[in-house]
Design an enzyme around this catalytic site. Structure first.
Site, mmCIF file in Angstrom:
data_model
loop_
_atom_site.group_PDB
_atom_site.id
_atom_site.type_symbol
_atom_site.label_atom_id
_atom_site.label_comp_id
_atom_site.label_asym_id
_atom_site.label_seq_id
_atom_site.Cartn_x
_atom_site.Cartn_y
_atom_site.Cartn_z
ATOM 1 N N ASP A 11 0.854 -1.346 0.109
ATOM 2 C CA ASP A 11 -0.488 -0.144 -0.121
ATOM 3 C C ASP A 11 0.502 1.673 0.124
ATOM 4 O O ASP A 11 1.615 1.169 0.219
ATOM 5 C CB ASP A 11 -1.022 -0.595 1.283
ATOM 6 N N SER A 12 0.698 2.763 -0.380
ATOM 7 C CA SER A 12 0.761 3.810 0.015
ATOM 8 C C SER A 12 1.223 3.936 0.773
ATOM 9 O O SER A 12 2.441 5.068 1.374
ATOM 10 C CB SER A 12 0.157 4.645 -1.223
ATOM 11 N N CYS A 74 -4.467 -1.529 -2.278
ATOM 12 C CA CYS A 74 -4.081 0.102 -2.671
ATOM 13 C C CYS A 74 -4.876 0.299 -3.696
ATOM 14 O O CYS A 74 -4.639 -0.096 -4.725
ATOM 15 C CB CYS A 74 -3.101 0.464 -2.627
ATOM 16 N N GLU A 158 -4.655 10.519 7.608
ATOM 17 C CA GLU A 158 -2.736 9.767 7.900
ATOM 18 C C GLU A 158 -2.250 10.764 9.090
ATOM 19 O O GLU A 158 -1.664 10.034 9.846
ATOM 20 C CB GLU A 158 -2.081 10.036 7.021
ATOM 21 N N HIS A 194 -7.884 3.202 3.159
ATOM 22 C CA HIS A 194 -8.570 3.955 4.198
ATOM 23 C C HIS A 194 -9.740 4.092 4.865
ATOM 24 O O HIS A 194 -10.079 4.253 5.997
ATOM 25 C CB HIS A 194 -7.811 5.628 4.312
#
Ligand code: DGL
Length: 276
Positions: A11-12, A74, A158, A194
């Site tokens: 994932d990023s 992702c 984040e 997310h």
């Protein structure tokens, strides 16, 4: 002795952990290597070429770490890089496979809607790629797909600010904009890894007749099905039930944020990806 391999999850950043945790629930016996490219996140606002190269570097890193099978957990990477990787890059690695997260949701979402109107909330990159619309229409050509990008949601998560009053208001505002614009939608795909983190908040906002679809469980069931159908791959996977975390950013920051967001203690290792 036959070499055994963990499943790579890329994932990023942190969001792919929502998928990893579901994989672990449905397929607990396997070993997993999770790689978050936190140093170069977010991917959602980056161009096609940049997402492709970043993703390919992440995938190759997981190959180097011993993975034969990598899940792109992702949506942006799945939308922008998966097809090119599968069709143009994997010839260098004929025995390895890379799978994405868009198709498992696309395969079922048309069976959930009663109005025939499906919503997709995702990053700007995923929305612009129209990948969900294209994939959903392959299975359910008669449905309408209405998409909206929520560019603030990933940075809020984040930075662990999604639970602040300000964060909640921003999320509430976006959700209401979507619901007003598309009043007939009765199934909404949370098309960014997310977004399931926001599920308790979103469930309070959306009317009860609307189904919110998180991908993690669908991806896990789809992987189970894939492994049943591809015994040659399944037999290569190691089965000690472990998870190792890697990040391209500081391991300490990663550990702290995973604790804050997911309430789990981990001990990540930092690795560098080539473009730093
Ligand atoms: N993981 C990305 C996705 O699912 C969102 C985060 C980002 O923009 O990098 O689309």
């Amino acid at each position: 002795m036959k070499e055994q391999s963990p499943i790579g999850v890329f994932d990023s950043g942190y969001g792919g952990i929502t998928v990893l945790l579901e994989l672990k629930k449905v397929l607990p016996q396997y070993d997993y290597l999770y790689l978050g490219d936190n140093a170069r996140a977010p991917y959602g606002t980056k161009s096609f070429d940049v997402v492709l190269e970043h993703t390919w570097e992440g995938v190759q890193k997981l190959f180097q770490l011993g993975c034969e099978l990598v899940i792109l957990a992702c949506n942006t990477a799945s939308a922008k890089a998966l097809r090119t990787i599968q069709q143009q890059r994997l010839f260098e690695y004929p025995n390895k496979r890379v799978l994405g997260v868009i198709r498992p949701s696309a395969e079922i979402v048309g069976a959930i809607t009663r109005t025939g109107e499906i919503g997709v909330l995702a990053t700007e990159g995923t929305v612009k790629s129209c990948s969900y619309e294209i994939e959903i229409r392959k299975f359910f050509p008669e449905v309408n797909v209405s998409q909206m990008a929520c560019p603030l949601w990933v940075p809020l998560i984040e930075n662990n600010r999604h639970w602040t009053d300000e964060g909640k208001q921003l999320i509430f505002k976006d959700m209401n904009t979507f619901l007003k614009k598309y009043p007939n939608v009765d199934a909404i795909v949370l098309g960014c890894t997310h977004y399931p983190i926001l599920l308790p908040l979103l469930e309070d906002i959306v009317p009860k007749n609307i189904v919110l679809i998180s991908q993690g469980e669908l991806v896990a069931k789809s992987l189970l099905d894939y492994l049943c159908r591809h015994q040659w791959m399944e037999s290569k996977l190691s089965k000690s039930g472990t998870i190792q975390f890697f990040t391209s950013e500081s391991a300490e920051i990663f550990n702290d944020n995973v604790l804050n967001i997911f309430h789990i203690y981990i001990n990540a290792k930092k690795i560098s990806l080539p473009w730093h």
